[in-house]
Design an enzyme around this catalytic site. Structure first.
Site, PDB file in Angstrom:
ATOM      1  N   GLY A   1      30.748   8.293  -3.119  1.00  0.00           N
ATOM      2  CA  GLY A   1      30.675   7.273  -3.841  1.00  0.00           C
ATOM      3  C   GLY A   1      29.274   7.002  -4.034  1.00  0.00           C
ATOM      4  O   GLY A   1      28.518   6.516  -3.081  1.00  0.00           O
TER       5      GLY A   1
ATOM      6  N   ASN B   1      17.083  11.900 -12.282  1.00  0.00           N
ATOM      7  CA  ASN B   1      16.618  13.128 -11.855  1.00  0.00           C
ATOM      8  C   ASN B   1      16.130  14.023 -12.892  1.00  0.00           C
ATOM      9  O   ASN B   1      16.270  13.547 -14.228  1.00  0.00           O
ATOM     10  CB  ASN B   1      17.792  14.189 -11.153  1.00  0.00           C
ATOM     11  CG  ASN B   1      19.009  14.219 -12.049  1.00  0.00           C
ATOM     12  OD1 ASN B   1      18.797  14.333 -13.232  1.00  0.00           O
ATOM     13  ND2 ASN B   1      20.253  14.643 -11.386  1.00  0.00           N
TER      14      ASN B   1
ATOM     15  N   ASP C   1      21.249  10.018  -3.487  1.00  0.00           N
ATOM     16  CA  ASP C   1      21.563   8.758  -3.132  1.00  0.00           C
ATOM     17  C   ASP C   1      20.567   8.224  -1.793  1.00  0.00           C
ATOM     18  O   ASP C   1      20.269   7.041  -1.821  1.00  0.00           O
ATOM     19  CB  ASP C   1      23.039   8.473  -2.700  1.00  0.00           C
ATOM     20  CG  ASP C   1      23.868   8.925  -3.945  1.00  0.00           C
ATOM     21  OD1 ASP C   1      23.556   8.643  -5.007  1.00  0.00           O
ATOM     22  OD2 ASP C   1      24.962   9.429  -3.416  1.00  0.00           O
TER      23      ASP C   1
ATOM     24  N   GLY D   1      27.388  16.041   4.668  1.00  0.00           N
ATOM     25  CA  GLY D   1      27.844  14.835   4.244  1.00  0.00           C
ATOM     26  C   GLY D   1      27.187  14.097   3.233  1.00  0.00           C
ATOM     27  O   GLY D   1      25.831  14.372   3.192  1.00  0.00           O
TER      28      GLY D   1
END
Length: 556
Positions: A54, A203, A279, A314
């Site tokens: 998320g 982006n 992120d 991850g």
């Protein structure tokens, strides 16, 4: 409103930089493959794992690892993924007092294929994230989180009406907003948004979509950034992968990027997984700005953090610590770090021993989540139990030892108050003659978290020759109590709420709720009304209120 860095330099505060993150919380389901399948093609994957994801949660965890104090506003479902994600966020020292649980809704998930090249393809199913509303933002404001924050960080994996509410609250509280417009919006931003966004971090594909300018060349990226600045945004950072990031500030700021902009070079590393890089970049940028750095300085820090993140698998798990980023920068961008990220904090769901309010919140969250998890385990056996009690011509006999025994006593009172004759038998007393009170017309409800409590098993063995059926409320469906029972109601919990995980806290709450659910359902099917209640409860304040009400309506 002044430039972000200027604002935070003018308002120095003790302690770490403070970042409020509003956004999505997902569970990422990741399959690694040699290459992505074509349409209609089935491929065998190499491996599978699940990890926290998320965009909102990723950014919150990354900011916390990079040294920020972080509070999050978000939503999870009442399912195992939701419970796991809450624990993971708390373990990373992300504040969760404004993360709420949506009953009966699944936690958001991201289905990810990760290719050997490091490229990825992602499908996001929003789940509870789609229920994050402007009211949730207002609730966070009522907790003074917008007053507390030095920077607000938000993305677009939540409803746009909620994003609008974040911008409005931030504007009212004069706190800068960093907006990461991902996933790419399908329609233009409302006109009012542009002036409320302090820093826009798209982006290159998102920049092209928002500006209408092609960004397939560095010159196109620069032109798109200027077009976005012209809309009213104060500062723009366009991330461009291996080419780095282009930083541009309006003439009103004192940032070095105000005169034509500046390219922040990407650090040359070998990518392993690019899922969480954007992120991590946004989190590092927000953390730097909250600490009073200029946009260019914060962007350099963000580029280094993102470079480390892509070398690890991850999304949340790949985020580096501040010490790792500083070491990386001091070494001139040489990756002398372990491939697997070192945990910043022990992965523990518990507050520190002296954190009184933390323990209070932890206990309420832990027990509340365990109760909501029951919604996923309601099956036909619950209706069977209700029908068995309704068909009972005798009494409901409740039994349990220690704390489940106290729950059983409470439930006996609840059944009696709702029109179903019931009483409690202590299992030890039952072995000394009280088992003789059980008849074939009765129903036994036996409560034991383990399902292996010796006294309860012995009482059931002593009482069942009468022919009375047993309903078990237990956390162990394969236990000996379950095997002795006609109906088994699942009251499983993952753990107790206390620091040792030993005291019947969460389990006794869940057992009580299961029993209450039975009593209320039976009460409703009996059409047990207010007059019925008054006849067995004429005393006290409640009895007197009912007496006056019934007399007023001519029913007494």
């Amino acid at each position: 409103m002044s430039d972000l860095a200027e604002r935070n330099r003018e308002q120095p505060a003790a302690g770490p930089p403070r970042v409020l993150v509003v956004g999505s919380i997902n569970m990422d389901l990741v399959a690694t493959v040699e290459r992505a399948p074509a349409a209609g093609e089935t491929l065998l994957g190499d491996s599978f794992h699940r990890t926290g994801g998320g965009k909102g949660a990723n950014q919150a965890v990354a900011a916390a690892r990079l040294g920020a104090a972080v509070e999050m506003v978000g939503k999870v479902g009442s399912d195992p993924f939701g419970r796991e994600r809450l624990r993971q966020l708390r373990a990373e020292r992300v504040g969760t007092r404004s993360v709420t649980v949506e009953p009966g809704v699944a936690t958001g998930v991201a289905l990810i294929t990760l290719e050997k090249s490091g490229e990825n393809r992602i499908i996001v199913v929003p789940g509870a994230n789609a229920r994050l509303s402007p009211a949730d933002v207002s609730r966070a404001a009522s907790l003074s989180l917008f007053d507390w924050a030095q920077v607000v960080l938000v993305q677009l994996e939540i409803p746009l009406a909620t994003v609008a509410a974040v911008l409005e609250q931030a504007t009212q509280h004069s706190v800068p907003v960093v907006l990461n417009p991902a996933p790419a919006p399908t329609e233009p931003f409302p006109a009012s948004w542009w002036s409320q966004i302090s820093v826009l971090v798209p982006n290159r594909s998102e920049a092209a979509l928002l500006s209408g300018v092609p960004t397939d060349t560095p010159g196109g990226v620069e032109k798109a950034a200027r077009a976005l600045l012209a809309r009213g945004v104060r500062q723009v950072v366009v991330t461009a992968g291996r080419e780095g990031a282009f930083v541009l500030s309006s003439e009103e700021t004192d940032d070095p990027a105000r005169t034509g902009g500046e390219w922040i070079p990407a650090f040359p590393v070998e990518p392993v997984d690019t899922v969480g890089a954007g992120d991590t970049f946004c989190a590092a940028l927000a953390t730097g700005l909250a600490a009073g750095e200029t946009l260019v300085s914060a962007a350099r820090f963000a580029a280094a953090a993102a470079a480390i993140a892509v070398t690890r698998p991850g999304a949340s798990a790949s985020a580096p610590t501040r010490a790792e980023v500083e070491q990386f920068l001091e070494s001139g961008g040489k990756l002398e770090l372990p491939r697997e990220p070192a945990a910043t904090f022990p992965v523990s769901p518990f507050p520190s021993p002296d954190d009184t309010m933390g323990w209070i919140r932890h206990t309420i969250e832990e027990e509340g989540l365990a109760v909501l998890a029951l919604l996923d385990r309601i099956g036909p056996e619950f209706e069977e139990a209700v029908n068995l009690i309704l068909s009972c011509t005798g009494r409901v006999i409740l039994t349990g030892m220690s704390k489940p025994g106290h729950v059983a006593q409470k439930l006996a009172s609840t059944f009696n108050s709702s029109g179903t004759p019931a009483f409690f038998v202590h299992p030890a007393e039952g072995l000394h003659g009280d088992a003789g009170s059980v008849t074939a017309e009765d129903v036994i409800i036996a409560i034991s978290n383990s399902g292996e409590t010796g006294e309860v098993l012995a009482f059931v063995d002593a009482a069942t020759p009468s022919g009375a059926p047993v309903i078990a409320i237990t956390g162990n469906r394969s236990s000996r109590l379950a095997q002795r029972s006609r109906i088994v109601l699942d009251a499983h919990i993952e753990r107790e709420a206390d620091p040792l995980g030993l005291i019947a806290t969460t389990s006794s709450t869940v057992e009580s709720v299961v029993g209450d659910a039975l009593a209320v359902a039976v009460m409703a099917k009996r059409r047990f009304g207010r007059l019925d209640f008054f006849r067995i409860h004429p005393g006290g304040t409640l009895g007197e209120q009912l007496r006056r009400e019934l007399q007023r309506h001519g029913r007494l």
